[in-house]
Design a protein around this motif. Sequence first.
Motif, PDB file in Angstrom:
ATOM      1  N   ALA A  54       0.824  -1.213   0.000  1.00  0.00           N
ATOM      2  CA  ALA A  54       0.000   0.000   0.000  1.00  0.00           C
ATOM      3  C   ALA A  54       0.858   1.262   0.000  1.00  0.00           C
ATOM      4  O   ALA A  54       0.557   2.232  -0.713  1.00  0.00           O
ATOM      5  CB  ALA A  54      -0.934  -0.002   1.209  1.00  0.00           C
ATOM      6  N   VAL A  99      -7.681  -4.075 -10.934  1.00  0.00           N
ATOM      7  CA  VAL A  99      -6.737  -5.108 -10.506  1.00  0.00           C
ATOM      8  C   VAL A  99      -6.822  -6.255 -11.519  1.00  0.00           C
ATOM      9  O   VAL A  99      -7.888  -6.861 -11.685  1.00  0.00           O
ATOM     10  CB  VAL A  99      -7.054  -5.626  -9.090  1.00  0.00           C
ATOM     11  N   ARG A 111      -5.373  -2.102  -1.311  1.00  0.00           N
ATOM     12  CA  ARG A 111      -6.318  -1.172  -1.952  1.00  0.00           C
ATOM     13  C   ARG A 111      -7.130  -0.427  -0.899  1.00  0.00           C
ATOM     14  O   ARG A 111      -7.353   0.789  -1.007  1.00  0.00           O
ATOM     15  CB  ARG A 111      -7.272  -1.932  -2.868  1.00  0.00           C
ATOM     16  N   THR A 158      -7.108   5.956  -5.014  1.00  0.00           N
ATOM     17  CA  THR A 158      -7.966   4.895  -5.546  1.00  0.00           C
ATOM     18  C   THR A 158      -7.229   4.087  -6.608  1.00  0.00           C
ATOM     19  O   THR A 158      -6.709   4.660  -7.581  1.00  0.00           O
ATOM     20  CB  THR A 158      -9.239   5.485  -6.170  1.00  0.00           C
ATOM     21  N   VAL A 159      -7.172   2.781  -6.413  1.00  0.00           N
ATOM     22  CA  VAL A 159      -6.695   1.869  -7.452  1.00  0.00           C
ATOM     23  C   VAL A 159      -7.901   1.521  -8.313  1.00  0.00           C
ATOM     24  O   VAL A 159      -8.911   1.002  -7.821  1.00  0.00           O
ATOM     25  CB  VAL A 159      -6.086   0.584  -6.839  1.00  0.00           C
ATOM     26  N   ASP A 190      -6.051  -6.777  -2.070  1.00  0.00           N
ATOM     27  CA  ASP A 190      -7.341  -6.244  -1.613  1.00  0.00           C
ATOM     28  C   ASP A 190      -7.160  -5.362  -0.380  1.00  0.00           C
ATOM     29  O   ASP A 190      -7.739  -4.272  -0.285  1.00  0.00           O
ATOM     30  CB  ASP A 190      -8.300  -7.393  -1.295  1.00  0.00           C
TER      31      ASP A 190
END
Length: 663
Positions: free
Chosen positions: A179, A226, A213, A222-223, A210
Amino acid sequence: MTEQTLSNLLHENRRFEPPAELAANANVKADAYDEAGADREAFWAKAADRLSWAQRWDRVLDDDNPPFFKWFTGGKLNAAYNCVDRHVEAGNGDRVALHWVGEPVSDQGAESRDLTYAQLKDEVSQAANALSSLGVATGDRVAIYMPMIPEAIVTMLACARLGAPHTVVFGGFSAEALASRIEDCGAKVVVTADGGYRRGAPSALKPAVDEARSIAAGAGHTVEKVLVVRRTGQDVAWEDGVDVWWHDAVATASTEHTPEAFDAEHPLYVMYTSGTTGKPKGILHTTGGYLTQAAFTHWEVFDLKPETDVYWCTADIGWVTGHSYIVYGPLANGATQVLYEGTPDYPERGRWWRIIEEKKVTLFYTAPTAIRSFMKQGHDIPDQHDLSSLRILGSVGEPINPEAYVWYRHVIGGDRTPVVDTWWQTETGAMMISPLPGVTHAKPGSAMNPLPGVTADVVDDEGHPVPNGSGGYLVLTQPWPSMLRTIWGDDQRYIDTYWARFRDANGGQGYYFAGDGAKKDEDGDLWVLGRVDDVMNVSGHRLSTTEIESALVSHPYVAEAAVVGATDADTGQAVVAYVILREGAPESCEKELSDHVRTQIGPIAKPKRIMIVPELPKTRSGKIMRRLLRDLAEGRGVGDTTTLADSSIMELIAAGKAASTED
């Protein structure tokens, strides 16, 4: 580091001459040093001409704004085109690019897959088209968190094809570490897998993505997408609209994709490395200079003959060695190479040697920590395999102990292979100091000399070069093509970290400080002594942990050693050693080992305590965490172990007994 520095291990009398046939046919010979010395920019321009450029550069080196140097300004190229398309266009599409070997082994044998350059071109084009469909455009950042499977390399090259800088995060890192990197570089898309294999068992990756994110979202980033490779078949959580299967998006995409040529200084990737402040440093590498030096050094140091050699670098692509000497350097050179997913000792301790035998590997590049782990096992296991295909061995990651070097050359190389002991860093992007296998009379434990076109020196506290036989700080005195351009988003930290320590006489930017200590021996050859942070001060003497560790490893009982300086009321710091014994060594040999150090170096270096341990605490890249050992030696207990490959090791060490070796 320059006063009262030990020089015992610089008196290394063993020499290994280049094999006559290799020397006669070497890609790079002794005259390269003179050529580079006469005109360094012309030398690197010639190296750059080994690549395919869509537009030739106007200027080789732009040094108008040091330390923000630029290389091949005005030139344009595409890294992926250089690594794939041009080999197909040259008629080498049928050449194997990757012999991939998976870790699992069944009754039918090892899982494996070969990709030719033509097949790799198709898959990279498909991945580039898929990423474009997910919204990735030139300049967008893509995070990659994957096992050692071909799709990882395909993704890196697809990003390069689009001009989208990638940041590869080692698959063993935590969700928090992932992250922090996603946030820092602002990654738009993450490419991952459901999991990978580790010692025969599936190891999940998607759950960490997950969580990462979610952490990034909490920090305001914001991703968007994926992309997930199905590798292990594990069940994974799925969010429609965000998560996309690789086999749905990539395998169905067109194999037609025209790469765009980008400026030589266009960002290629960001590689995060540890920082002293706790915040990882995002090392930025650009395209033209980086690809030039990565490809050229791979070709010169390994004497690569792409038509006949099979090359294998055992690094993970999560580290810079994987970037420069698995992906960009070898593929730009059209090499055939092995890519292995798993650990070196699963399902058998001779797994690496079996792969070398089966794939007829000729060039092998690995880390001293792996070599020392094999020393612990002895020679019986490698002796069961035919390793006669090997012609050059390489070492990377940290200084190699002389005895480990000799074992590597003798047991793995059959006393016929040169060993190229390479020094470089994430920041340098490519090899900087190394023997040349067809030129150098190598010495065990010495990286020898800067490569042609590279200028390095050892200096004292004031930045003055030290004489032969003395130690000091390792510096690079002139810019080089594959150098980092800055720390992502933090130009001032770049200046402060690498350039502020040694300024020139006018107060301007002077030498690049590598952070390593080094010595010149009586011949002027370089010995890298490790990070200056790992230097001890015992009774006013500056002692290198590397030298004492090498003295311990030179004893026939010792496979590996880690030395730290612990606070001592009498001497300032005392030498404390943690030692792994070879199989068959007696359990109580601390005094003998301590006396051996005294004989090899002198009384001042004799360890005050020696602890026999089953393993050493190492990061997932194989580096020893001496900080944790120092904490333990000074009675602070076990600290933060989250970056270790196996956090239980510290509990085992803490439960052991340290033997005093004082008379």
